[in-house]
Design an enzyme around this catalytic site. Structure first.
Site, short mmCIF file in Angstrom:
data_model
loop_
_atom_site.label_atom_id
_atom_site.label_comp_id
_atom_site.label_asym_id
_atom_site.label_seq_id
_atom_site.Cartn_x
_atom_site.Cartn_y
_atom_site.Cartn_z
N CYS A 66 0.48 -7.65 5.69
CA CYS A 66 0.10 -6.29 5.32
C CYS A 66 -1.35 -6.15 4.86
O CYS A 66 -2.12 -7.10 4.86
CB CYS A 66 1.10 -5.75 4.32
N ASP A 67 -1.66 -4.94 4.43
CA ASP A 67 -3.02 -4.41 4.41
C ASP A 67 -4.08 -5.31 3.77
O ASP A 67 -5.10 -5.60 4.38
CB ASP A 67 -3.02 -3.06 3.68
N ASP B 241 0.83 -1.21 0.00
CA ASP B 241 0.00 0.00 0.00
C ASP B 241 0.86 1.26 0.00
O ASP B 241 0.54 2.24 -0.67
CB ASP B 241 -0.91 0.02 1.23
N CYS C 16 4.46 -1.56 8.78
CA CYS C 16 4.73 -0.20 9.29
C CYS C 16 4.36 -0.10 10.77
O CYS C 16 3.36 -0.66 11.21
CB CYS C 16 3.97 0.82 8.47
N GLU D 98 -7.09 4.73 -1.48
CA GLU D 98 -7.03 5.48 -0.23
C GLU D 98 -6.79 6.95 -0.51
O GLU D 98 -6.02 7.30 -1.41
CB GLU D 98 -5.89 4.96 0.64
N SER E 170 -6.24 5.42 4.76
CA SER E 170 -5.23 4.62 5.44
C SER E 170 -5.52 4.62 6.92
O SER E 170 -6.09 5.58 7.46
CB SER E 170 -3.85 5.22 5.18
#
Length: 556
Positions: free
Chosen positions: A121-122, A80, A194, A443, A469
């Site tokens: 992740c996302d 992302d 992150c 996003e 986000s």
């Protein structure tokens, strides 16, 4: 223990399959054991996945040690962060469904007995959980852990989003280029997801709250030995799930999904959870009402707070007890009897944990706020729902009204913000960015970060049929449904129209007479699609509303 893999490994009719496996080094003894898929989203594209080769080796060692046979295959996974703010972001949410489809195809084609899902992740984590729910086989999710934070900037540990805010500071002369480059070099010092509570870490916490990951595993840092230890234990655990015939839908239930929503509310998780939890429910064939987010959030105190809502990051959260400490505190509000991949109930798993009642995790009696992190808004601008995140919005902005400043794409809005065409008091409207309109529901991360960097994070609101986000803060409302491309009211907004946001009243409204809106609707023409070929063309045709998880509604 009934193994479906044995149905295609019996001699003599399936000797050819045995020969194929033997050509890769598997032995007769290996082929008598449970054949367990290890679906690995490793790559050197995604920082949160770059350590998954090592994690996979630990998982496979655990499987071998407990009497199973691991069979590893690759899964796509997009970043992302790298895709933010350009055409690439339109492809990110659609990867979620591709991940679910591809895992289903691999597992069903090869008749594996169970599956370990490796992702951090996302869109990868929800896509994998969707696959688990769809397949209804023994399954467990293992993530690669969050990265460590960088140096302190503006009173908090820096992370990858510090760069976007830094660009805004550079534009207004608060820092120079050398300082920006220094941020670039130091703000993301290790591999891992992150280090803020964005969608990636929210979804890893949700996987644990659902009971689909081992207790305490969600936020172990990527660089810590505990990450490999829990991977080994997960490999052992999947074999036990197969032996005990515990499938994913025995764990993913309405009760466990309610627990996941409550955990999301209690930690101020990403608004994207309101897309992914309904999508997981859809794959598990569970009826799910988007208003559940609002009902649960309003009865759930915010007991954990971290970036973007506070200076602490997810490493601090882990050190304070992480998901188990929050779940233990929430236990009176949870469905504690639900089963988990550990073999014990949720209540049994979290019983040893306690809230430290510190700056990261509070208690039910001493929360950060009386209600949780997400809210569902409705009104004539969003009759089917919209999503916001009170935990990341300054209380002074929980009510906001102002004139609309309308943009028909994210890029158009970003350019206007950078050129100083947005003023304090405006409500920025970014439309035609929903699942169908985007296509892919990108996003609006960059717009919010630019506003923050330009010092307008607390004076300008942003509403969109796109999404946000998990790192965004300021006054924002997304997932407006129906989306503009579907003819929703957002398509009728004009510059200067007054928009009212009232989070306490659960309302987002356009202050324009119905008769005027009716005239505008008569003039409205659906825009030409932005993408006319490739996968996004298919996605734009099949994607459902954000209110139902933006799933590919193949049977609707």
């Amino acid at each position: 223990m009934k193994l479906r893999s044995q149905e295609i490994l019996k001699r003599p009719e399936w000797s050819i399959n045995r020969a194929y496996y033997k050509s890769m080094g598997y032995s007769d003894r290996n082929l008598e054991r449970p054949m367990i898929a290890v679906a690995n989203a490793w790559s050197t594209v995604v920082p949160g996945h770059s350590n998954l080769r090592q994690v996979a080796e630990s998982v496979k060692a655990g499987i071998w040690s407990n009497g199973g046979t691991p069979v590893e295959f690759g899964v796509i996974g997009a970043c992302d962060g790298i895709a933010e703010g350009h055409e690439g972001m339109r492809y990110i949410l659609p990867t979620r469904d591709i991940i679910a489809h591809s895992i289903e195809l691999m597992v069903q084609a090869h008749r594996f007995d169970g599956i370990v899902l490796l992702g951090s992740c996302d869109k990868i984590v929800p896509g994998m959980l969707m696959a688990a729910a769809r397949l209804d086989l023994p399954a467990i999710l293992v993530n690669g852990g969050p990265m460590l934070g960088g140096p302190q900037i503006d009173g908090r540990t820096s992370d990858s989003t510090s760069i976007i805010e830094g660009v805004g500071r550079l534009r207004r002369g608060a820092i120079d280029m050398d300082e920006l480059v220094a941020m670039e070099d130091t703000c993301a010092p290790t591999c891992g997801s992150c280090s803020f509570l964005g969608t990636a870490n929210t979804m890893c916490c949700i996987a644990e709250a659902l009971g689909m990951s081992l207790t305490g595993s969600a936020m172990i840092p990527a660089t810590h030995a505990g990450r490999m230890q829990v991977a080994f234990a997960s490999g052992e655990a999947i074999v036990e799930l197969i032996r005990n015939e515990v499938s994913a839908r025995q764990i993913i239930t309405l009760k466990s999904l309610e627990n996941a929503v409550r955990l999301t509310a209690a930690i101020g998780g990403s608004t994207n959870a309101a897309l992914h939890i309904p999508a997981i429910a859809y794959e598990a064939d569970i009826g799910f009402d988007i208003d559940l987010f609002d009902r649960i959030s309003r009865s759930t105190p915010l007991v954990a707070k971290m970036n973007p809502a506070a200076s602490a990051n997810v490493i601090d959260f882990h050190r304070s007890g992480g998901v188990p400490a929050v779940m233990a505190e929430l236990l009176p509000l949870l469905n504690g009897d639900v089963p988990t991949v550990t073999g014990a109930s949720l209540a049994e798993n979290v019983a040893p944990y306690r809230s430290p009642d510190n700056e990261v995790i509070k208690t039910l009696q001493n929360p950060f706020s009386a209600f949780g992190g997400l809210a569902v808004l409705r009104g004539n601008l969003a009759p089917d729902s919209a999503i916001t995140k009170p935990a990341a919005i300054d209380p002074e902005m929980h009510t906001f009204s102002g004139p609309a400043r309308v943009f028909n794409s994210e890029q158009e809005a970003n350019e206007a913000i950078m050129q100083g065409q947005v003023s304090a008091g405006d409500v920025v409207v970014i439309r035609y960015e929903g699942p169908k309109g985007g296509p892919g529901m990108p996003e609006m991360f960059k717009a919010m970060k630019l506003l923050h960097g330009l010092g307008m994070g607390k004076t300008v609101a942003l509403v969109t049929d796109g999404r946000f986000s998990g790192t965004n803060n300021g006054c924002f409302v997304g997932h407006i449904s129906p989306e503009a491309m579907a003819g929703g009211p957002l398509a009728l907004v004009e510059n200067g129209d007054e928009i009212v946001i009232d989070i306490g009243a659960k309302e987002i409204s356009l202050r324009v007479d119905d008769a005027i809106l009716a005239k505008r609707r008569g003039r409205w023409q659906k825009p030409a699609p932005r993408v006319i070929s490739g996968y996004l063309k298919i996605y734009s045709r099949l994607a459902s509303s954000a209110a139902t998880g933006a799933v590919l509604a193949l049977d609707d």
